[in-house]
Enzyme design. Sequence first.
Site, PDB file in Angstrom:
ATOM      1  N   LYS A  21       0.824  -1.204   0.000  1.00  0.00           N
ATOM      2  CA  LYS A  21       0.000   0.000   0.000  1.00  0.00           C
ATOM      3  C   LYS A  21       0.863   1.260   0.000  1.00  0.00           C
ATOM      4  O   LYS A  21       0.623   2.196  -0.779  1.00  0.00           O
ATOM      5  CB  LYS A  21      -0.935   0.017   1.218  1.00  0.00           C
ATOM      6  CG  LYS A  21      -1.893   1.217   1.219  1.00  0.00           C
ATOM      7  CD  LYS A  21      -2.844   1.179   2.397  1.00  0.00           C
ATOM      8  CE  LYS A  21      -2.171   1.635   3.660  1.00  0.00           C
ATOM      9  NZ  LYS A  21      -3.120   1.814   4.783  1.00  0.00           N
ATOM     10  N   ASP A  36      -6.957   1.603   1.356  1.00  0.00           N
ATOM     11  CA  ASP A  36      -6.947   1.955   2.771  1.00  0.00           C
ATOM     12  C   ASP A  36      -8.321   1.645   3.346  1.00  0.00           C
ATOM     13  O   ASP A  36      -9.146   0.986   2.693  1.00  0.00           O
ATOM     14  CB  ASP A  36      -6.549   3.428   2.963  1.00  0.00           C
ATOM     15  CG  ASP A  36      -7.639   4.386   2.512  1.00  0.00           C
ATOM     16  OD1 ASP A  36      -8.609   3.946   1.845  1.00  0.00           O
ATOM     17  OD2 ASP A  36      -7.543   5.584   2.840  1.00  0.00           O
TER      18      ASP A  36
END
Length: 226
Positions: free
Chosen positions: A127, A146
């Site tokens: 991420k 997220d």
Amino acid sequence: MAIRKPTSLAARAAVLCQALKKIYPDAHCELNFSNPLELLVATILSAQCTDVQVNKVTPELFRKYRTARDYAEARLEEIEHDLRSIGLYRAKAKNIRACCRLLVDEHGGKIPESMDELVRLPGVGRKTANVVLGNAFGQNVGVVVDTHVARLSGRLGLTRETDPKKIEPVLMRLVPQEKWTIFSHWLIFHGRRRCKAQNPDCPNCEIKDLCPSYPRFMKLREKKAR
């Protein structure tokens, strides 16, 4: 005027992209940064912490530590002190220092521009690497998933997966690659401003006609109002 509902998942994703682009034409990464190193550090700090809180800490941090070597050669206790208002600051200070040591030792202090090299850095997962590649280097390598993106992907009926690692490949199949970075920003903007985890603002939602969760949330709202 109501939005015409698409008949397939891919079509829904396409219409969502069109709608969200109109709603949030200025969507962007809300972490403040002026170079790839600053974005990398800010993204590491943002784990389990709001962008607002990170942005309160980074102005002074970035004035003090201007290069990877500055972090690498600083005392760990000093970095911890500088990050003390951030959640998990001890672990994050350790990761940032170790990450920057590796940057100095193996990359000449520069941020690598590939997923494989980035995820080898301490404190950097897929991420974080996606954030850096997409926003600092303009590379659409993946989709940042997220908490907002995960939540909205489910509510909008794009996937039933709840694990970010499983959500990302679904979104990568549904959304054109050139939109992977901005698609995350669109969902994050909408998640922060309208489709919040608690008490989503469904009545005023601009994309409620595309949302399969809208009827359910409205029924719950009506039930609570009785």
